[in-house]
Write an enzyme that holds these catalytic residues in place. Structure first.
Site, PDB file in Angstrom:
ATOM      1  N   GLY A   1      10.240   9.795   5.958  1.00  0.00           N
ATOM      2  CA  GLY A   1       9.465   8.809   6.721  1.00  0.00           C
ATOM      3  C   GLY A   1       8.438   9.499   7.599  1.00  0.00           C
TER       4      GLY A   1
ATOM      5  N   TYR B   1      15.289  -7.721  13.200  1.00  0.00           N
ATOM      6  CA  TYR B   1      14.952  -6.295  13.334  1.00  0.00           C
ATOM      7  C   TYR B   1      15.318  -5.796  14.730  1.00  0.00           C
ATOM      8  CZ  TYR B   1      12.125  -2.072  13.867  1.00  0.00           C
ATOM      9  OH  TYR B   1      11.713  -0.790  14.131  1.00  0.00           O
TER      10      TYR B   1
END
Length: 283
Positions: free
Chosen positions: A11, A126
Site C-alpha cells: 500500500g 469504515y
C-alpha cells in the site's frame, strides 16, 4: 538491527516506509495479502512467533468507504480483527505496534480541529471498524502508537491526487467538493514520522497530518496547477462531486500531542504536494 514487520507493505504507506527507512538500521519484514492474511489468527501468530519482530506496523486496511458500507462484516474482519491479531503477536513478542487510523473515527461536525482528546463518534462502517481496531490495539498492548491521519496520498495508491491527475490526462472536467475540509498528507512525511516515533517510548494516540487546511476543491486546484494541467474544475456540494464519497465534512485533525511534546514538526501540505509531484515527474 531493528526488525520491523510492515503488514500491508504494498500500500502507499507501506511503500513509503520502505522508501525512507535505512536498510543498514532496519530489517523490513514485508507482507501483504499474497503472503499473509491478517484476518487469519493462527497464520498471524505463527508468522510473528517465527520472526519475532521488534516493531509491527499495521498498514493494512479496507479503506473504500462504499465497499465497507456494502460489506460491513468484511470491513470489521480486516480493520478490527486484523488489528487485534497483530496486537496479540505484539503482546506475545513484546513488540511495539503502530496502528494506522483515520479522521473517520470522528463525525466531522466540529467547527474546530479535532485533538487526540476529543471523543470519537464515527458515522460510517469504515470509521466504526477503524475505531474498533484502535480499541483492540489499546486493549491488548501497552507499547502502541495509534496514528490518525487524513487525505493521505502516495505512490501506488488509489488516492485523490492520482484520481485528479487521471481525469486531467483524459481531458475530463471535474466537479469537486467545496464543502469537505482536511489536511492533505504525504505518505512519505507520514512514514518519516512513524520511523521517528518507533525509535521512542512516547506511546499513545497521535494525529499526524501536514500543516494547513483546504477544501477538496482547493486541493484539486493545487494538484492541477503543479501538474500544469488546465481542465474545467467546478466547486460543488459533496453529493454532486465526482471524486468524493460522503465522508466527515470537517476532517481536520490537530497534531496536538506532537506540538506539546515538541519533538517533531510536519511540513506544510503545499510543500509536500510539490515534492510528491516533482517525484512523479522524475518517475
Amino acid at each position: 538491527m531493528l526488525k520491523v514487520w510492515i503488514a500491508g507493505a504494498s500500500g502507499q504507506i507501506g511503500r513509503a516506509l520502505n522508501d525512507v527507512l535505512d536498510p543498514m538500521q532496519i530489517e523490513a519484514l514485508n507482507t501483504d495479502l499474497d503472503e499473509l492474511d491478517i484476518t487469519d489468527t493462527d497464520e498471524v501468530i505463527n508468522f510473528g512467533t517465527v520472526n519475532r519482530p521488534d516493531v509491527i506496523i499495521n498498514c493494512t486496511g479496507m479503506t473504500d468507504t462504499d465497499e465497507c458500507e456494502a460489506n460491513p462484516e468484511h470491513a470489521y474482519r480486516v480493520n478490527a480483527l486484523g488489528a487485534r491479531n497483530l496486537s496479540i503477536v505484539a503482546r506475545k513478542c513484546g513488540s511495539k505496534i503502530v496502528q494506522l487510523s483515520t479522521d473517520d473515527v470522528f463525525d466531522g461536525q466540529s467547527k474546530k480541529p479535532y485533538t487526540e482528546f476529543d471523543d470519537t463518534n464515527p458515522l460510517t462502517v469504515y470509521g466504526r471498524s477503524k475505531r474498533a481496531g484502535e480499541n483492540y490495539v489499546k486493549e491488548f498492548t501497552h507499547k502502541h502508537f495509534v496514528i490518525r491521519s487524513n487525505w493521505v496520498y502516495g505512490h501506488g495508491g488509489h488516492n485523490f491526487v492520482n484520481r485528479v491527475l487521471a481525469a486531467a490526462e483524459a481531458g475530463n472536467g471535474l466537479s469537486v467538493a467545496s464543502d469537505q475540509f482536511g489536511s492533505p498528507t504525504s505518505a512519505k512525511d507520514l512514514a518519516k514520522m512513524i520511523l521517528y516515533l518507533i525509535s521512542t517510548n512516547e506511546y499513545g494516540t497521535y494525529h499526524v497530518t501536514c500543516r494547513g487546511v483546504c477544501s477538496r476543491y482547493e486541493f484539486a486546484q493545487e494538484i492541477l496547477k503543479l501538474a500544469g494541467k488546465d481542465i474545467e474544475l467546478r466547486a460543488v456540494p459533496t453529493e454532486q462531486s465526482d471524486l468524493s464519497a460522503v465522508r466527515p465534512p470537517y476532517a481536520v485533525l490537530d497534531n496536538f500531542i506532537l506540538r506539546i511534546i515538541e519533538v517533531y514538526d510536519m511540513p506544510d501540505w503545499k510543500e509536500s504536494l510539490k515534492e510528491y509531484m516533482d517525484e512523479r515527474t522524475e518517475d
